[in-house]
Scaffold this motif. Structure first.
Motif, PDB file in Angstrom:
ATOM      1  N   LEU A 145      11.562  26.245 -30.742  1.00  0.00           N
ATOM      2  CA  LEU A 145      11.860  26.869 -29.181  1.00  0.00           C
ATOM      3  C   LEU A 145      13.108  25.899 -29.130  1.00  0.00           C
ATOM      4  O   LEU A 145      14.367  25.778 -28.153  1.00  0.00           O
ATOM      5  CB  LEU A 145      10.915  26.432 -28.048  1.00  0.00           C
ATOM      6  CG  LEU A 145      11.320  26.274 -27.025  1.00  0.00           C
ATOM      7  CD1 LEU A 145      11.790  27.441 -26.832  1.00  0.00           C
ATOM      8  CD2 LEU A 145       9.737  26.377 -26.456  1.00  0.00           C
ATOM      9  N   ASN A 146      12.399  24.015 -29.323  1.00  0.00           N
ATOM     10  CA  ASN A 146      14.362  23.481 -29.088  1.00  0.00           C
ATOM     11  C   ASN A 146      15.273  23.549 -29.466  1.00  0.00           C
ATOM     12  O   ASN A 146      16.603  22.453 -29.454  1.00  0.00           O
ATOM     13  CB  ASN A 146      13.084  22.037 -29.206  1.00  0.00           C
ATOM     14  CG  ASN A 146      12.118  21.347 -28.540  1.00  0.00           C
ATOM     15  OD1 ASN A 146      12.391  21.320 -27.135  1.00  0.00           O
ATOM     16  ND2 ASN A 146      11.314  20.885 -28.839  1.00  0.00           N
ATOM     17  N   ILE A 157      17.044  25.913 -27.416  1.00  0.00           N
ATOM     18  CA  ILE A 157      17.741  25.285 -26.184  1.00  0.00           C
ATOM     19  C   ILE A 157      18.159  24.623 -26.384  1.00  0.00           C
ATOM     20  O   ILE A 157      19.339  24.602 -25.544  1.00  0.00           O
ATOM     21  CB  ILE A 157      15.822  24.344 -25.641  1.00  0.00           C
ATOM     22  CG1 ILE A 157      15.607  25.022 -25.150  1.00  0.00           C
ATOM     23  CG2 ILE A 157      16.919  23.240 -24.670  1.00  0.00           C
ATOM     24  CD1 ILE A 157      14.157  24.845 -24.781  1.00  0.00           C
ATOM     25  N   LYS A 193      12.109  30.058 -22.738  1.00  0.00           N
ATOM     26  CA  LYS A 193      10.080  29.101 -23.191  1.00  0.00           C
ATOM     27  C   LYS A 193       9.503  30.195 -23.379  1.00  0.00           C
ATOM     28  O   LYS A 193       8.255  30.825 -23.693  1.00  0.00           O
ATOM     29  CB  LYS A 193      10.262  28.281 -21.836  1.00  0.00           C
ATOM     30  CG  LYS A 193      11.052  27.274 -22.678  1.00  0.00           C
ATOM     31  CD  LYS A 193      10.436  26.169 -21.466  1.00  0.00           C
ATOM     32  CE  LYS A 193      11.262  25.005 -21.653  1.00  0.00           C
ATOM     33  NZ  LYS A 193      11.484  23.484 -20.854  1.00  0.00           N
ATOM     34  N   ARG A 194       9.753  31.497 -22.339  1.00  0.00           N
ATOM     35  CA  ARG A 194       8.035  32.252 -21.744  1.00  0.00           C
ATOM     36  C   ARG A 194       8.237  33.713 -23.198  1.00  0.00           C
ATOM     37  O   ARG A 194       7.495  34.041 -23.733  1.00  0.00           O
ATOM     38  CB  ARG A 194       8.501  33.566 -20.851  1.00  0.00           C
ATOM     39  CG  ARG A 194       8.379  32.228 -19.329  1.00  0.00           C
ATOM     40  CD  ARG A 194       8.339  33.311 -18.560  1.00  0.00           C
ATOM     41  NE  ARG A 194       9.339  34.024 -17.968  1.00  0.00           N
ATOM     42  CZ  ARG A 194      10.831  33.807 -17.125  1.00  0.00           C
ATOM     43  NH1 ARG A 194      10.422  32.781 -16.314  1.00  0.00           N
ATOM     44  NH2 ARG A 194      11.266  34.517 -16.960  1.00  0.00           N
TER      45      ARG A 194
END
Length: 256
Positions: free
Chosen positions: A4-5, A8, A44-45
């Motif tokens: 995830l990061n 991002i 994020k979702r």
């Protein structure tokens, strides 16, 4: 850094991403590369709903181009050597290994990129500026510790090829004649090769778009795509589904 990061960080560097089914290439339901986003809350979702999603890039919106080296014959060196023999260099330090063992060479463009792709630029080499599955997707890996800062400007030959202003001058292995092979020849070969049930919609969309970009009148292109669907798609798309694909590509072509 978790996946995830990593994603991002990608969008913070200007890339547009969309969610893909785990271990696959198809977008998650109700998504496509046209809906690629930089909305971190939305991203994020995606990971909350399915932590194992793959990630796709909208290359055009991200001003990126990918040279896709296939590993279909378990021989990466053959297409790379063919490019080199033609004088087409790949000066990129940002390379990803794909799920199938192929290679994706990434390049930046300093001007807007149209979403398109040139499959079979030469045997084993596709040029992509529409979408691609990217690291940190499952089984996709950036090689040699490269970072986004290592993505260089695209060589002129790639820009010209995607704009249909340059074609390879090599002869196919089974072409024993003296003539050169140009866009029409590659397109006809791609059509006759056909497609099976796994990728019919995308293949039909690609072929119809190429017919339009080659200057075919839309009515004639539609008549051709019906013949192509009946003879080179296994099994053929239903008429309603074929019309949906064609209409979508025609609208995009008109708005370009």
């Amino acid at each position: 850094m978790d996946r995830l990061n990593q994603v991002i960080k990608m969008v913070q560097r200007g890339l547009y991403v969309y969610p893909i089914v785990p271990n696959g290439k198809q977008p998650i339901k109700d998504y496509s590369y046209l809906k690629a986003s930089q909305d971190i809350a939305l991203i994020k979702r995606w990971f909350m709903d399915e932590p194992n999603i793959n990630i796709g890039l909208n290359l055009a919106k991200s001003n990126l181009i990918v040279v896709d080296i296939d590993n279909h014959n378990n021989d990466l060196q053959a297409p790379l050597q063919s490019l080199s023999n033609l004088g087409y260099n790949l000066p990129s330090d940002y390379v990803e290994r794909t799920q199938s063992g192929g290679l994706h060479y990434y390049f930046r463009s300093n001007k807007p990129v149209k979403p398109t792709r040139k499959t079979k630029f030469i045997d084993g080499v596709d040029l992509l500026s529409d979408f691609v599955v990217s690291s940190p997707s499952n089984n996709y890996k950036v090689l040699n510790g490269a970072t986004l800062d290592d993505i260089p400007q695209a060589p002129n030959w790639i820009i010209k090829a995607l704009d249909n202003r340059a074609m390879p001058t090599d002869k196919m292995e089974d072409n024993h004649y003296s003539y050169k092979k140009y866009y029409t020849g590659y397109l006809l070969d791609e059509i006759v090769k056909g497609v099976d049930s796994g990728n019919r919609n995308n293949w039909i969309a690609s072929i119809f778009g190429k017919l339009l970009r080659a200057g075919t009148e839309p009515k004639n292109a539609y008549n051709l795509i019906q013949l192509i669907n009946d003879n080179y798609v296994s099994p053929p798309l239903e008429t309603k589904e074929l019309d949906t694909v064609v209409t979508s590509i025609l609208k995009r072509f008109i708005n370009e």
